[in-house]
Enzyme design. Structure first.
Site, short mmCIF file in Angstrom:
data_model
loop_
_atom_site.label_atom_id
_atom_site.label_comp_id
_atom_site.label_asym_id
_atom_site.label_seq_id
_atom_site.Cartn_x
_atom_site.Cartn_y
_atom_site.Cartn_z
NE ARG A 143 -38.80 -2.77 -18.93
CZ ARG A 143 -38.93 -2.37 -17.66
NH1 ARG A 143 -38.69 -3.20 -16.67
NH2 ARG A 143 -39.31 -1.14 -17.38
NE ARG B 227 -32.21 -15.48 -14.32
CZ ARG B 227 -32.60 -14.21 -14.43
NH1 ARG B 227 -33.70 -13.91 -15.10
NH2 ARG B 227 -31.90 -13.25 -13.89
NE ARG C 275 -32.16 -7.61 -14.35
CZ ARG C 275 -31.46 -8.64 -13.92
NH1 ARG C 275 -30.34 -8.44 -13.28
NH2 ARG C 275 -31.88 -9.87 -14.11
#
Ligand code: AP5
Length: 228
Positions: free
Chosen positions: A170, A182, A137
């Site tokens: 990022r 997470r 990502r």
């Protein structure tokens, strides 16, 4: 989801899902399609960290460890954001609520203005896919549009499709170790909200594996019914 319930004053949608499920990607597409405002507590917290506010200072280390910021801080941040005038036509909550305490606080906050949740939509993705998505990502440094090294590249390499910026960034918490924390936090604290909203008759599920545009189309159809 109970399609027969009375619509709320302005649509309130929740996108539930683990890290990398595509909540941010899909929320931005829903904003464009339905004129709703995306409220991402992750983005609000990152802004607080960047601004060096007291809440941001407290949240920084917690976020870097991939753990959940305290309910008190997150609820305060969300309450302030919901009070801003641009939310009047409806909101998509991205990354909130993440605990039962937050879900109950949200119900109470909405009740103050005669609102309620139209739908809590669970984006369903396999754990292995999330790691692939998160590790590739990046986002536009100017407008925040999201991209992926493999799955979603700008039409012109190095230039944001949305705003033309050539600056990208990022996230500090997008590394393998933090992603594991997470995911753990998601399964321990947030996944139980699926049953919470199911019991309220507000839950809908969307298969969030596969093509981004196909998922957006499935989600759009569902949202159209929920806010009708
Ligand atoms: P937050 O910013 O909310 O992060 P998250 O929940 O971990 O979710 P992500 O932003 O990582 O994923 P996403 O589902 O939005 O996926 P995206 O669309 O970007 O929270 C960060 C931290 O803040 C938390 O760890 C916590 O510390 C704190 N926090 C935030 N809210 C809190 C709260 N309420 N309570 C307590 N603490 C809180 O997609 C990921 C990538 O995949 C992108 O590159 C995208 O292009 C790509 N992609 C998307 N869809 C697809 C697809 N279908 N196929 C292939 N690639 C895809």
């Amino acid at each position: 989801m109970d399609g027969s319930k009375t619509p709320s004053v302005a649509p309130v949608l929740i996108l539930l899902g683990p890290p990398g499920a595509g909540k941010g990607t899909q929320a931005r597409m829903l904003e464009d399609s339905f004129g709703l405002v995306q409220l991402s507590t992750g983005d609000l917290l990152r802004a607080a960290v960047a601004a060096g506010t007291p809440a941001g200072k407290e949240a920084k280390a917690v976020m870097e460890a991939g753990e959940l910021v305290s309910d008190e801080i997150v609820i305060d941040i969300l309450r302030d954001r919901l009070a801003e005038p641009d939310t009047a036509n409806g909101v998509i909550l991205d990354g909130f609520p993440r605990t039962t305490v937050q879900a109950q606080a949200l119900d109470a906050l909405l009740a103050e203005t005669g609102q309620k949740i139209d739908a809590a939509i669970s984006l369903e993705v396999e754990d292995a896919e999330m790691v692939t998505r998160i590790s590739g990502r990046y986002t536009c440094g100017s407008c925040g549009e999201g991209y992926h090294d493999t799955f979603k590249q700008p039409a012109t390499a190095g230039t944001c499709d949305s705003c033309g910026s050539t600056q990208f960034k990022r996230r500090a918490d997008d590394n393998a170790e933090t992603v594991a924390s997470r995911l753990k936090a998601y399964h321990a604290n947030t996944a139980p909200l699926i049953a919470f909203y199911d019991q309220q008759g507000a839950l809908a599920r969307v298969n969030a594996m596969g093509d981004i545009d196909k998922i957006a189309s499935d989600l759009g159809a569902l949202v159209k019914t929920a806010v009708a």
